[in-house]
Every structure is written in C-alpha cells, then in structure tokens.
Design a protein around this motif. Structure first.
Motif, mmCIF file in Angstrom:
data_model
loop_
_atom_site.group_PDB
_atom_site.id
_atom_site.type_symbol
_atom_site.label_atom_id
_atom_site.label_comp_id
_atom_site.label_asym_id
_atom_site.label_seq_id
_atom_site.Cartn_x
_atom_site.Cartn_y
_atom_site.Cartn_z
ATOM 1 N N ILE A 167 -12.824 3.203 -5.140
ATOM 2 C CA ILE A 167 -12.873 4.378 -4.275
ATOM 3 C C ILE A 167 -13.213 3.883 -2.879
ATOM 4 O O ILE A 167 -14.114 3.065 -2.698
ATOM 5 N N ILE A 168 -12.473 4.376 -1.893
ATOM 6 C CA ILE A 168 -12.728 3.991 -0.506
ATOM 7 C C ILE A 168 -13.062 5.257 0.283
ATOM 8 O O ILE A 168 -12.223 6.154 0.408
ATOM 9 N N VAL A 189 0.858 -7.057 -6.087
ATOM 10 C CA VAL A 189 0.155 -5.838 -6.492
ATOM 11 C C VAL A 189 0.518 -4.696 -5.557
ATOM 12 O O VAL A 189 0.691 -4.885 -4.361
ATOM 13 N N CYS A 190 0.639 -3.503 -6.145
ATOM 14 C CA CYS A 190 0.793 -2.274 -5.362
ATOM 15 C C CYS A 190 -0.502 -1.484 -5.467
ATOM 16 O O CYS A 190 -0.972 -1.211 -6.579
ATOM 17 N N PHE A 191 -1.064 -1.146 -4.328
ATOM 18 C CA PHE A 191 -2.236 -0.285 -4.283
ATOM 19 C C PHE A 191 -1.781 1.140 -4.001
ATOM 20 O O PHE A 191 -0.968 1.366 -3.099
ATOM 21 N N LEU A 192 -2.300 2.062 -4.754
ATOM 22 C CA LEU A 192 -1.947 3.471 -4.638
ATOM 23 C C LEU A 192 -3.188 4.216 -4.156
ATOM 24 O O LEU A 192 -4.189 4.286 -4.872
ATOM 25 N N ASN A 193 -3.139 4.717 -2.935
ATOM 26 C CA ASN A 193 -4.276 5.395 -2.306
ATOM 27 C C ASN A 193 -4.086 6.904 -2.412
ATOM 28 O O ASN A 193 -3.172 7.464 -1.799
ATOM 29 N N LEU A 194 -4.942 7.552 -3.214
ATOM 30 C CA LEU A 194 -4.766 8.960 -3.551
ATOM 31 C C LEU A 194 -5.862 9.825 -2.938
ATOM 32 O O LEU A 194 -7.028 9.406 -2.881
ATOM 33 N N PRO A 195 -5.526 11.063 -2.533
ATOM 34 C CA PRO A 195 -6.514 11.957 -1.924
ATOM 35 C C PRO A 195 -7.519 12.457 -2.970
ATOM 36 O O PRO A 195 -7.174 13.221 -3.865
ATOM 37 N N GLU A 233 -11.055 11.192 5.052
ATOM 38 C CA GLU A 233 -11.060 11.639 3.658
ATOM 39 C C GLU A 233 -11.182 10.442 2.717
ATOM 40 O O GLU A 233 -10.658 9.361 2.995
ATOM 41 N N ASP A 234 -11.865 10.670 1.600
ATOM 42 C CA ASP A 234 -12.045 9.625 0.595
ATOM 43 C C ASP A 234 -10.756 9.440 -0.205
ATOM 44 O O ASP A 234 -9.990 10.379 -0.408
ATOM 45 N N ARG A 235 -10.559 8.206 -0.684
ATOM 46 C CA ARG A 235 -9.370 7.886 -1.477
ATOM 47 C C ARG A 235 -9.762 7.221 -2.785
ATOM 48 O O ARG A 235 -10.632 6.341 -2.823
ATOM 49 N N LEU A 236 -9.112 7.658 -3.838
ATOM 50 C CA LEU A 236 -9.168 6.978 -5.125
ATOM 51 C C LEU A 236 -8.063 5.933 -5.075
ATOM 52 O O LEU A 236 -6.925 6.242 -4.695
ATOM 53 N N ASP A 289 0.853 -1.186 0.000
ATOM 54 C CA ASP A 289 0.000 0.000 0.000
ATOM 55 C C ASP A 289 0.887 1.233 0.000
ATOM 56 O O ASP A 289 1.730 1.395 0.887
ATOM 57 N N ILE A 290 0.674 2.086 -0.990
ATOM 58 C CA ILE A 290 1.375 3.353 -1.071
ATOM 59 C C ILE A 290 0.328 4.441 -0.844
ATOM 60 O O ILE A 290 -0.607 4.580 -1.623
ATOM 61 N N ASP A 291 0.486 5.178 0.234
ATOM 62 C CA ASP A 291 -0.477 6.222 0.591
ATOM 63 C C ASP A 291 0.093 7.593 0.241
ATOM 64 O O ASP A 291 1.206 7.928 0.660
ATOM 65 N N VAL A 292 -0.672 8.366 -0.509
ATOM 66 C CA VAL A 292 -0.283 9.728 -0.850
ATOM 67 C C VAL A 292 -1.140 10.671 -0.013
ATOM 68 O O VAL A 292 -2.366 10.628 -0.081
ATOM 69 N N TYR A 293 -0.476 11.503 0.779
ATOM 70 C CA TYR A 293 -1.187 12.467 1.624
ATOM 71 C C TYR A 293 -1.138 13.867 1.026
ATOM 72 O O TYR A 293 -2.096 14.623 1.133
#
Length: 126
Positions: A81-82, A52-58, A89-92, A24-28
């Motif tokens: 979308i989560i 797999v790499c998941f990219l969680n974007l603001p 905050e919602d994440r794409l 999981d890669i989280d972008v803040y």
C-alpha cells in the motif's frame, strides 16, 4: 460492491523506464472495461520483456474488492500500500511477475521474516 457495467474506466500505462524492467499500470476510475484494459497493458508489457507489472489501484473505491478478486484470478498478487501516491489518494499495489523466483534461495532470519516469506509464497501460488 460489484463493478458498474456503465461506469467510466480510466487506466493508464506509464511509459516504461529503460533503467528498470518494470511497468506501472495506474487505475484512476474502475469501470466495466478496467480489467480488460489491465490485461491488455500487462500482455503488452510482458511482450516488451518487463519483469513485473505493478498495478496501482484506488484504495478508496467501493468497487476495489471486485477488481482485486478479478486481478488475483489473472495472477496478480498483493505487493503493498502506498499512501498519497496519486493526487493525495492512497493506492493498493498488486503485482504480476514475468519471471520465476526461486524462493528456496531466499534466506530469512527470524520468525517474522519466515511468516512474510510464507505469505509471499502463498500469494505467488494463487
């Protein structure tokens, strides 16, 4: 809106689980170095044999479309979308696979399922 070349970037690679082969890669914060950090973390994760790499974007960021375009150019595709994932905050969520999927082996039932599989196949070809 384009990504501000002077903006601060905050990208975090979460510790990988021994139970699942995912990262999981989280972008803040989206800034000038965001995409290079994402690529660095993705390459590192793939060397660790994650599937797999998941990219969680603001989702609320005005720079999101520019970052998504850059990530798609690097092989990431839509995963979902989560809502309320990070600090309310919602994440794409985008993902990049480190394994091949034989979509011919996927069986679907109904037109809606076929449409969804066709969408996934098209995204994976990007």
């Amino acid at each position: 809106r384009p990504i501000d070349g002077n903006a601060h970037s905050e990208v975090v690679l979460k510790p990988m689980s021994d139970e699942y082969d995912v990262a999981d890669i989280d972008v803040y914060e989206i800034g000038a170095s965001t995409m290079s950090q994402i690529l660095e973390y993705t390459q590192y994760s793939f060397k660790q044999k994650v599937d797999v790499c998941f990219l969680n974007l603001p989702l609320q960021s005005a720079c999101l479309p520019a970052l998504v375009e850059a990530a798609e150019a690097e092989g990431f595709s839509f995963a979902g979308i989560i809502p309320y994932l990070h600090l309310g905050e919602d994440r794409l969520v985008l993902h990049k696979l480190n394994t091949d999927i034989d979509l011919e082996k996927v069986r679907v039932y109904g037109d809606r399922s076929r449409q969804l599989l066709d969408y996934v196949a098209a995204e994976l070809k990007k």
